[in-house]
Motif scaffolding. Sequence first.
Motif, short mmCIF file in Angstrom:
data_model
loop_
_atom_site.label_atom_id
_atom_site.label_comp_id
_atom_site.label_asym_id
_atom_site.label_seq_id
_atom_site.Cartn_x
_atom_site.Cartn_y
_atom_site.Cartn_z
N VAL A 144 2.54 7.06 0.41
CA VAL A 144 1.32 5.82 0.09
C VAL A 144 1.79 4.92 1.35
O VAL A 144 2.89 4.09 1.10
N LYS A 145 1.06 4.71 2.27
CA LYS A 145 1.60 3.56 3.27
C LYS A 145 0.62 2.60 3.50
O LYS A 145 1.01 1.32 4.13
N ASP A 146 -0.45 2.47 2.81
CA ASP A 146 -1.28 1.19 2.73
C ASP A 146 -2.21 1.22 1.79
O ASP A 146 -2.09 2.21 0.71
N GLU A 147 -2.84 0.19 1.26
CA GLU A 147 -3.80 -0.19 0.22
C GLU A 147 -4.84 0.92 -0.22
O GLU A 147 -5.19 1.31 -1.21
N ALA A 148 -5.37 1.51 1.19
CA ALA A 148 -6.46 2.45 1.16
C ALA A 148 -5.87 3.63 0.34
O ALA A 148 -6.48 4.32 -0.31
N SER A 149 -4.60 4.12 1.06
CA SER A 149 -4.24 5.39 0.46
C SER A 149 -3.76 5.21 -0.88
O SER A 149 -3.85 6.12 -1.72
N ALA A 150 -3.29 4.00 -1.23
CA ALA A 150 -2.79 3.68 -2.78
C ALA A 150 -4.17 4.03 -3.58
O ALA A 150 -3.91 4.51 -4.69
N GLN A 151 -5.07 3.50 -3.15
CA GLN A 151 -6.42 3.42 -4.06
C GLN A 151 -7.03 4.89 -4.13
O GLN A 151 -7.16 5.39 -5.37
#
Length: 305
Positions: free
Chosen positions: A207-214
């Motif tokens: 998970v490298k950014d907020e979009a991927s975290a979501q």
Amino acid sequence: MGVLEGKVVLVTGAAGGIGKECALLAAREGAKVVVNDLGGSVAGGDAGDAGPAEATAAEIRAAGGEAVANSDSVTDYKAVQGMVEQAKDTFGALHAIINPAGILRDGMFHKMSEDDWDKVIDVHLRGAFNVSRASVELFRDQQDGTYVHFTSTSGLIGNIGQANYAAAKLGVVGLSRILAMEGAIKGVRSNVIAPFAWTRMIATIPVKDEASAQRVARMKNAMRADQVAQLAVALASPEAKDVSGQIFAVRGNEVILFDQPRPVRNMANTEGWTPRSLLDVALPAMKNSFFDAGATASVFPYDPI
């Protein structure tokens, strides 16, 4: 009476995740189950452990079902032949194979090692060949046999960092299609499922950014392995006798039927094409029909149902 009553099913990768849910559900639906799992890590390459497969088999037996464990690797053809023989020796038959066994070795292609490429191809594509080839003559002879293979949107659509996985999984689609075509007159069916589900394999995705975290949060909270198992078991059932050669996805409570490659635009030149005329005429005319390089999240940007 369950939809697999009286059937014998081999489930690969059945110690956890989708495989385990398929094995448990197949047993609840009346099947006798050969529970296969090497018991290795997500990345593969280790010696494995017989315990995880036996744990799933024991859970089935404790619930009143019939199951036997197998801890061999799907990458070993002779071992897979042994799985088929084990089903016949233990339960007297084999009618269906559900094959979600897999590993991940993600990485950008320009940094990917040969070993990371080979191991993923070996488990997914070679494994799909092995379980199919080891059983197809039996299925054809008895005019009754079903394959439920697993593909991925990484192959159907694409995801950065998964070139090895995407290549293997799209290869599985091609294999399944030919199995369906060649098996049609012999009562042999094959379909593939692209699953959206939280498993230990998915948990390894960085998970490298907020979009991927979501995206990961959506998968963890709303897309479960047991939801995928419902379709896998349904496809393995003889009641799905008219369903073969198809590509499905399961995303939460959604069941999705994918299209398959067919021509979308045609350009003809009665005088023949040249590089210049192709650059000036054909390719610009086709441009509006091109597919973009978006990953899976661009095709499924909405929350699962």
